[in-house]
Write an enzyme that holds these catalytic residues in place. Sequence first.
Site, PDB file in Angstrom:
ATOM      1  N   TYR A  15       0.810  -1.230   0.000  1.00  0.00           N
ATOM      2  CA  TYR A  15       0.000   0.000   0.000  1.00  0.00           C
ATOM      3  C   TYR A  15       0.839   1.274   0.000  1.00  0.00           C
ATOM      4  CZ  TYR A  15      -0.366  -0.445   5.266  1.00  0.00           C
ATOM      5  OH  TYR A  15      -0.160  -0.568   6.600  1.00  0.00           O
ATOM      6  N   GLU A  16       0.145   2.346  -0.305  1.00  0.00           N
ATOM      7  CA  GLU A  16       0.766   3.667  -0.532  1.00  0.00           C
ATOM      8  C   GLU A  16       1.857   3.586  -1.603  1.00  0.00           C
ATOM      9  OE1 GLU A  16       0.997   6.509   2.524  1.00  0.00           O
ATOM     10  OE2 GLU A  16      -0.641   5.612   3.657  1.00  0.00           O
ATOM     11  N   GLY A  17       1.594   2.766  -2.609  1.00  0.00           N
ATOM     12  CA  GLY A  17       2.536   2.564  -3.706  1.00  0.00           C
ATOM     13  C   GLY A  17       3.361   1.316  -3.462  1.00  0.00           C
TER      14      GLY A  17
END
Length: 380
Positions: A362-364
Amino acid sequence: MDFTLSEEQLMIQQAARDFAQNELLPGVIERDEAQRFPTEEVKKMGELGFMGMMVSPKYGGSGLDTLSYAIAVEELSKIDASASVIVSVNNSLVCWGLETFGSEAQKEKYLPRLTSGEIIGAFCLSEPEAGSDATSQKTTAIDKGDHYLLNGTKNWITNGNSAEVYLVIAQTNVEKGHKGINALIVDKGTPGFEIGPKENKLGIRGSDTHSIMFNDVIVPKENRIGEDGFGFKFAMKTLAGGRIGIAAQALGIAAGAYEMAKKYSKERKAFGTEIMNHQAIAFKLADMHTQIEAARHMVYKAAWDKDNDKDYDLSGAMAKLYASQVAMDTTIEAVQVHGGNGFVKDYHVERLMRDAKITQIYEGTSEIQKIVISRSILRD
Ligand code: CAA
Ligand code: FAD
């Protein structure tokens, strides 16, 4: 260079450590098994100032720097990465985004409740067909004069059911591509707002992840964050700071697993001696310690960059890429150091190993961090 933490930072570290030990540890296994959201614990974190750490006291925040925030997330994550992602999303993605880019009226309306823990927020960028490829937004926010008409589905939303306020990224003008995207504040319960079932996850099971559906949701124009078309930049700029929070989470997961492995190696005996006296185990601990220390330097440096108005896109992406790999490597080795005990829930390290994986997604994802890093270094 001064690597010493300030008195205030040491105090925050101790407060987060104490809270994690006294309030998060007792129920962490049960919450993980039952996928139960830490409702009471989040309220207490609000009272202690952990839900709006970087927000100005004017809006009820703690007015602290990014480094203090990263240190607190690290400490909470040693014990409970579900609690720390709730903290991270509320602080980095919701409060920071609102305080930095929101209007005065938006800040006054939402920040005091978000910082006190009375309510929490969610950040809605990902969609079924737009995860890494975040500019491919299918959710639409059609301009209807005094309001937007919002339609579409967001996937994987952290705090999906527990939040009261949602920052939603949506496409207003397809022809303008990412420059036609807006960020809107949507209140839970607005007609046409629907929450999907809870995802049954590998890790961070105490945090609630849901799809969110919008069916002709009317969002007043005053709920748009920034100028028309600022929504994608809003998401990217907010995520750049968010990645420091997730890097701190990964660091904490690694450090928590390492501390447990070190302690266990001093207690468990095999072949007539504590297992720490077998070089194979001692070397694992040496590797863990070295990698964690390197990750900590990267995370703190990224936080320092943000606090000192330096570019932190690159340092934040590198910190997340590296710390999340260290979290995976360390937790796998921590399970190994625990032998059979590592495979059962009572010893915590198997949970940390499951929790570690999400920090690479997550968050890239790690692949996306490499895109951000390579573009940055090759641009120079
Ligand atoms: N700051 C400001 N602007 C930025 C930026 C940044 N850090 N990064 C990109 N932009 C701007 C670019 O400058 C560009 O604008 P201009 O055309 O005006 O220059 C625009 O955004 C589009 O950028 P790109 O052309 O680089 O777009 P791209 O399609 O190649 O993709 C990407 C860029 C970095 C891969 C991006 O899509 C991305 O970050 N993807 C990953 C999505 C992600 O992280 N999702 C996380 C969801 S939230 C979450 O996960 C929370 C949680 O779990 C707890
Ligand atoms: P995809 O984009 O489909 O990627 C699949 C694989 O392909 C990955 O390995 C990826 O790295 C790789 N890949 C894709 N494109 C490229 C490329 N160009 N080059 C190389 N490799 C590539 N999102 C939110 O908006 N808000 C939240 O609160 C939130 N919370 C989450 C919580 C959980 C528990 C989870 C699992 C996800 C959450 N997300 C949230 C979504 C998360 O950010 C996305 O899952 C993530 O960005 C990846 O998108 P995707 O799942 O669609 O994978």
